[in-house]
Structures are given as structure tokens and as C-alpha cells.
Design a protein around this motif. Structure first.
Motif, PDB file in Angstrom:
ATOM      1  N   PHE A   1       0.836  -1.200   0.000  1.00  0.00           N
ATOM      2  CA  PHE A   1       0.000   0.000   0.000  1.00  0.00           C
ATOM      3  C   PHE A   1       0.870   1.249   0.000  1.00  0.00           C
ATOM      4  O   PHE A   1       1.935   1.264   0.609  1.00  0.00           O
ATOM      5  N   VAL A   2       0.412   2.275  -0.707  1.00  0.00           N
ATOM      6  CA  VAL A   2       1.066   3.576  -0.584  1.00  0.00           C
ATOM      7  C   VAL A   2       0.030   4.686  -0.798  1.00  0.00           C
ATOM      8  O   VAL A   2      -0.885   4.560  -1.599  1.00  0.00           O
ATOM      9  N   ARG A   3       0.182   5.737  -0.005  1.00  0.00           N
ATOM     10  CA  ARG A   3      -0.704   6.906  -0.170  1.00  0.00           C
ATOM     11  C   ARG A   3       0.155   8.091  -0.601  1.00  0.00           C
ATOM     12  O   ARG A   3       1.059   8.508   0.115  1.00  0.00           O
TER      13      ARG A   3
ATOM     14  N   ASP B   1       1.308  11.858  -1.261  1.00  0.00           N
ATOM     15  CA  ASP B   1       1.112  13.104  -0.515  1.00  0.00           C
ATOM     16  C   ASP B   1      -0.015  13.917  -1.143  1.00  0.00           C
ATOM     17  O   ASP B   1      -0.072  14.082  -2.355  1.00  0.00           O
TER      18      ASP B   1
ATOM     19  N   ILE C   1      -7.877   5.923   1.561  1.00  0.00           N
ATOM     20  CA  ILE C   1      -7.146   4.770   2.107  1.00  0.00           C
ATOM     21  C   ILE C   1      -8.073   3.562   2.112  1.00  0.00           C
ATOM     22  O   ILE C   1      -7.783   2.522   1.523  1.00  0.00           O
TER      23      ILE C   1
ATOM     24  N   MET D   1      12.571   7.671  -6.134  1.00  0.00           N
ATOM     25  CA  MET D   1      11.476   6.762  -5.815  1.00  0.00           C
ATOM     26  C   MET D   1      11.702   5.406  -6.476  1.00  0.00           C
ATOM     27  O   MET D   1      11.510   4.355  -5.861  1.00  0.00           O
TER      28      MET D   1
ATOM     29  N   THR E   1       6.395  12.488   4.382  1.00  0.00           N
ATOM     30  CA  THR E   1       6.003  12.414   2.970  1.00  0.00           C
ATOM     31  C   THR E   1       5.960  10.947   2.552  1.00  0.00           C
ATOM     32  O   THR E   1       6.478  10.077   3.248  1.00  0.00           O
ATOM     33  N   HIS E   2       5.356  10.687   1.397  1.00  0.00           N
ATOM     34  CA  HIS E   2       5.322   9.279   0.987  1.00  0.00           C
ATOM     35  C   HIS E   2       6.716   8.801   0.589  1.00  0.00           C
ATOM     36  O   HIS E   2       7.035   7.628   0.720  1.00  0.00           O
ATOM     37  N   GLU E   3       7.552   9.752   0.144  1.00  0.00           N
ATOM     38  CA  GLU E   3       8.929   9.384  -0.184  1.00  0.00           C
ATOM     39  C   GLU E   3       9.647   8.913   1.083  1.00  0.00           C
ATOM     40  O   GLU E   3      10.324   7.869   1.089  1.00  0.00           O
TER      41      GLU E   3
ATOM     42  N   LEU F   1       8.333   5.463   2.184  1.00  0.00           N
ATOM     43  CA  LEU F   1       8.905   4.353   1.424  1.00  0.00           C
ATOM     44  C   LEU F   1      10.360   4.139   1.815  1.00  0.00           C
ATOM     45  O   LEU F   1      10.857   3.012   1.838  1.00  0.00           O
TER      46      LEU F   1
ATOM     47  N   MET G   1      10.322   2.330   5.071  1.00  0.00           N
ATOM     48  CA  MET G   1       9.879   0.961   4.808  1.00  0.00           C
ATOM     49  C   MET G   1      11.012   0.156   4.173  1.00  0.00           C
ATOM     50  O   MET G   1      11.244  -1.004   4.542  1.00  0.00           O
TER      51      MET G   1
ATOM     52  N   ASP H   1       1.135   8.280   9.009  1.00  0.00           N
ATOM     53  CA  ASP H   1       1.561   9.687   8.984  1.00  0.00           C
ATOM     54  C   ASP H   1       1.263  10.368  10.314  1.00  0.00           C
ATOM     55  O   ASP H   1       0.887   9.717  11.296  1.00  0.00           O
TER      56      ASP H   1
ATOM     57  N   ASN I   1      -2.782   7.935  10.020  1.00  0.00           N
ATOM     58  CA  ASN I   1      -3.422   7.260   8.898  1.00  0.00           C
ATOM     59  C   ASN I   1      -2.384   6.510   8.062  1.00  0.00           C
ATOM     60  O   ASN I   1      -1.261   6.996   7.881  1.00  0.00           O
ATOM     61  N   LEU I   2      -2.776   5.361   7.526  1.00  0.00           N
ATOM     62  CA  LEU I   2      -1.837   4.507   6.778  1.00  0.00           C
ATOM     63  C   LEU I   2      -1.214   5.256   5.602  1.00  0.00           C
ATOM     64  O   LEU I   2      -1.899   5.901   4.808  1.00  0.00           O
ATOM     65  N   LYS I   3       0.095   5.174   5.506  1.00  0.00           N
ATOM     66  CA  LYS I   3       0.826   5.866   4.434  1.00  0.00           C
ATOM     67  C   LYS I   3       1.524   4.857   3.515  1.00  0.00           C
ATOM     68  O   LYS I   3       1.572   5.052   2.301  1.00  0.00           O
ATOM     69  N   ALA I   4       2.088   3.804   4.095  1.00  0.00           N
ATOM     70  CA  ALA I   4       2.756   2.789   3.281  1.00  0.00           C
ATOM     71  C   ALA I   4       2.734   1.459   4.016  1.00  0.00           C
ATOM     72  O   ALA I   4       2.705   1.413   5.253  1.00  0.00           O
ATOM     73  N   PHE I   5       2.748   0.378   3.238  1.00  0.00           N
ATOM     74  CA  PHE I   5       2.672  -0.956   3.828  1.00  0.00           C
ATOM     75  C   PHE I   5       3.265  -1.985   2.878  1.00  0.00           C
ATOM     76  O   PHE I   5       3.131  -1.874   1.667  1.00  0.00           O
TER      77      PHE I   5
ATOM     78  N   ILE J   1       0.017  -2.711  11.461  1.00  0.00           N
ATOM     79  CA  ILE J   1      -0.711  -1.443  11.303  1.00  0.00           C
ATOM     80  C   ILE J   1      -1.108  -0.891  12.677  1.00  0.00           C
ATOM     81  O   ILE J   1      -0.946   0.303  12.954  1.00  0.00           O
TER      82      ILE J   1
END
Lengths: 164, 164, 164, 164
Positions: free
Chosen positions: B70-72, B74, B81, C12, D34-36, D39, D42, D62, D66-70, D85
Motif C-alpha cells: 500500500f502507498v498513499r 502526498d 485509504i 522513488m 512524505t510518501h517518499e 517508502l 519501509m 503519517d 493514517n496509513l501511508k505505506a505498507f 498497522i
């Protein structure tokens, strides 16, 4: 005060008598499916599904609407586990073919939104009551995985196996 | 009574034998996505979203409909989600493009109200099955955040990356 | 800014490449139970329960921890429906005899409170993994209704039937 | 009445000024991952897990929890999806190493039963806050699949990658 107390007790007895008079002579689950019958219904439904080349999930609930037997055929939909169980429960919750609820729950229908009760109802074909030879409802069977016509047909074949 | 009990046990064995006959030769989850493939699909979907200038949530589930990656992005919607995850699950639950469920679940549709099963289904575009090169479904990808056309396009780009 | 954006995209790609490296060669659900095997395990468990004079609920889940087969024996506890299913799921969730979780989840135990995950875990005996002849876990079986020793014994008899 | 209205507005402004004076100079999520970065954390955690030969689930949330990456590594526990989680969320909910909650939530502990809040908290090691270089908490990472020591070590490696 002793007389008053006696009156209250009498009144109470009277009320309970009225309440009991209206009651049927049997408890909710007096007529209940056995696990042997559940497996028989499940086997008949599965056989019908295989002969029709349809991959389904089959759930049987008892008179108390609680899960009694279940099987998921290989390759059938994962989402049909819950749908099959909910179809069986829906059918027993209201002693009805789940498909018949569909007409009543449309926008404008008389029980529109009843599907939000009981953790979610399924209001399309595939759930049918199971009756004994005397016509008493003893449980229900739910089938999911094929078309709604196939699901209903397979469920009906399962329910029928108990009477034959 | 001992004889009767034996008869019941025999009968049960017979029923279970019938149930076991006709089983297909493969199991539900025989073909499953790896985490490498999940990340590959996610990366491809993300790249497509970036090139289109769309901010989305991307979820990948495995053959058992369990979350794999999973990724969200920015700035994408917080509400997406759950929508992205549910789109992926819906797609694997019924091996279908989630958008195709939409037509069937409208008021009057043949499976209206099925969305109340499985903890909530998403019945609009953005969830697509992921297949391997032989065409076996190995999981699903769900995308949420753009328009439904964008979501579907991005999800499709992700699923395609596994085959290319 | 265009250069920076390109840099971020490159970065990325690099990150996702790292994420993808080191992946094992097999997926989660590569080995999965068939419905024939599920019914076989269920039948063996049920036979063992009957011979022991114990009334139980028996649930079998597949490699994805999804329900595959279920039966509730007449007269067994209603509350055991959910317990049996949760025992099977718990066992597959962590590839463990559910009873072994008990010691770890006591107050002061190293994973005390893990039972609040996954919609509720059962951390006492009665759930055991099902393996194939090569030792791969292909599902799990959960039994509830007897003493914890009886439940574990019945579940083990069910799991064993797949290998014999 | 115009004067009265002006008075009310002034009074309102005064109240809001008081309310705002007490407020810190930044909003809840002013410092957010950030999502960067998600990741990156992760990837670092996954690399550490692979080098340690441990199969885990890794979740990043975040500043808003809330879930950002998995990602779920192949062969890791299915039950660890939810645990990872929940560990990340628990850590951000209270800006704490999830393991530190363990001592406080034992029977007799000062916040015994807090684990029943927020849909279930995980109160053992494996969830750690993620900070930026200035020490602001910008999210959290949760790891599940190894021993609790391994999970904490892997999560810490992930969180550290943001500062290095």
C-alpha cells in the motif's frame, strides 16, 4: 396492604396468562434442523452445482439462524463466503426466499433500507427456507457464486433434499 | 440404539463422501502474487498517476484478498485509504473489475444490496484483478483519489506491469 | 523544478528497487487446501469427536485464512461457532497451535494484548495448522465445544487426516 | 442592537484570542511524513529484516495516524498485517514506543484496559515514532512477524533512516 399485594399478584398472573394464551404451543426452535440434515442439504446442493458446472459457496443455518454447515467449492468467489451465509440468515430471519425481499427493499419500497439491519441482509435470490415434511421451517440454505437464477435453483435443490 | 448410531455414522460417512466427490483439482489460492510483484504493480500504478498528475492511494491484495502492499501519495484524500483497500478486496472477492459491479447493484439491479456484504464493497471503477502471464488471477489492485476513469486507468497500468 | 521532480521520481524508483530486492521465491498462499481436503479433515475431526462423546463445532480455513468448511454438531454450544472459526483463523494467522499463544498473551507475557488484533484472537487450545505431506501449511482447523484438551485432540485428528 | 452585536463580536474575538493563545504555533500535522520518506523508512526496515533473516509486515502511518505505506513480505504471518498497522497507529496515537505501553497496561497498571480504545491497541514492542531531524514526530512505523526484540530493532532501523 396485604390485600393490595394479593391484587397485584392476581393482576400479574392475569397478564401473564394473556401473554401466554397468545403464545404458540412450541418454542422458537422446537422444529430444528439436525447436522445430518444440514450436511444432506449441503451435499444435494453441491451435487446440483457440480452437475450444472457452477462453483458456489453453500451455507446452512438452523432454526435459530446460526451457522450449522458450510462449504466453499474450490475456485468459487472469496466474496461469496459472506454472501452465502448472509443469504441463509436473511432467509431464516424473515422466513422468506431472499429474492422476494428485493422487490420490497427498492427505493420507495415498503421496507427500503431494512438491509441495514442484522449486520447486513442479502435481498436477491439464493437464500431459501428449509422445511420439514410437515411444513415447519427448520432452517435455511444460502448459495452464492453463480447467477442469481443458478444460486436459487441450487439452494432449492438443497432444501428439497430434506423432504424427499 | 447402538445399531442406529452405527447407521447414522455410516450415513454421515456416505454424505461426506458425496460432498468430497467432484472436487476440482486446484485450490483457491494456488496462484498467488509475491511481494516483489505487488511492489512492481504499485510502482507502475504510482508512476502512471504521477505522469497523469493525479494524487491517489494504491492498494494491492494477494490471492487470499489480504493486504500485500500500500502507498498513499502526498496530498491524496484520507478517505481514499479505505476506498482503495476495499476496491482491491472487492475485485478479488468476485474476480471482477469493481466498476462492473456498479451496473448490477443499482436499485433494480440483479444483486442490489450485495454491497452490504464483506464489510462493505466498492462498486465503482478503480479495482481490477491482477493476473499472471498464464491468465491466473493472483491478486488485485485498488486505486482511489482521481476520477473513476483515472482510478481505473491507473489500476490497470499497475496490473499490466506484472505481465509485461 | 522539472529537474527536481525528475530527481524525486528517480529516487522513488531507486527506493522501490531496494524494496523489491531480496524477495523470497514463493508467495504466501502457494500451498492451499482443497475443499475435498477440508471436508476430509472435518469428517475425521467429527468422527473423533463422536467416538469421544464430545459435541463440537469444527471450522476449516484455507491458506488465506478464509472459511472453507464448517459443521456444528447437534447440541453443541452456539457460542462455539465463532470460537471455532476464530481458533482456525488464529492458527493460520500465526501458523501456530492456538494454545501456544496462551502462555505468551498472559498478563506480563511478551505479546499480552495481541488478542485485540484481527477482530479478536483465540489464545487457548483447539486451533491447529493443517500441513500437506511436504510440511507446507495449507490451512488450519479450529474446534470448540469440549474441554480445551478434547478440542485440541479433535483438531489434531482432523489435521492429521490430510497426511495419512 | 447594532452596538450589542458589535460587543458580541468583540467578545467572541476575545474568546478566540484566548483559545488561540494557548495553542501551539503549529497545527496537529504541521510536521508530517512524505510518501517518499515513508517508502524510505519501509525500505530500510525491510533491508534490515532481510539481513536478519526475519519475515515481517511493515506499516508506516503519517502524523494523522493514517496509513501511508505498507508491505507484507512473502511467507510472513497473515495475522501480522493488522498487528503491524495497529503497532504503528498505537505508537503515533500516544507518541510512544508501543512496548513502553506494556508496563502501564498490565492488570493493576495505571492505564489498564486502554488497549480497548481506538479499535484495539498493541502494547508490546514493534511500534516506534518517526521523527524528523529537528525531533518533531512526523509519523510512526510498526513491524510484526519476528520476535518482539527483532520487530523493535527493525522498526527502529526504519525510523532512523529518515534522520540519517
Amino acid at each position: 396492604m396485604k390485600a393490595r399485594r394479593k391484587l397485584i399478584l392476581l393482576s400479574m398472573t392475569f397478564l401473564l396468562t394473556i401473554l401466554m394464551n397468545g403464545a404458540t404451543a412450541y418454542a422458537q426452535n422446537a422444529y430444528d434442523i439436525t447436522h445430518e440434515e444440514s450436511l444432506k442439504a449441503m451435499a444435494a446442493a453441491k451435487k446440483h452445482a457440480e452437475q450444472s458446472g457452477v462453483l458456489v459457496n453453500i451455507a446452512v443455518v438452523d432454526a435459530g439462524a446460526n451457522l450449522k454447515a458450510f462449504v466453499r467449492m474450490d475456485g468459487s468467489f472469496l466474496g461469496s463466503i459472506d454472501v452465502a451465509i448472509k443469504k441463509a440468515k436473511t432467509s431464516r430471519y424473515f422466513d422468506i426466499d431472499s429474492g422476494e425481499l428485493g422487490a420490497l427493499t427498492q427505493p420507495g419500497g415498503i421496507i427500503y433500507n431494512i438491509e441495514h439491519s442484522n449486520g447486513g441482509l442479502m435481498t436477491f435470490p439464493g437464500g431459501v427456507p428449509i422445511k420439514d415434511k410437515e411444513g415447519n421451517i427448520i432452517g435455511a440454505i444460502g448459495v452464492s457464486g453463480g447467477t442469481i437464477e443458478q444460486d436459487r435453483e441450487i439452494a432449492t435443490a438443497g432444501a428439497k433434499a430434506i423432504i424427499d
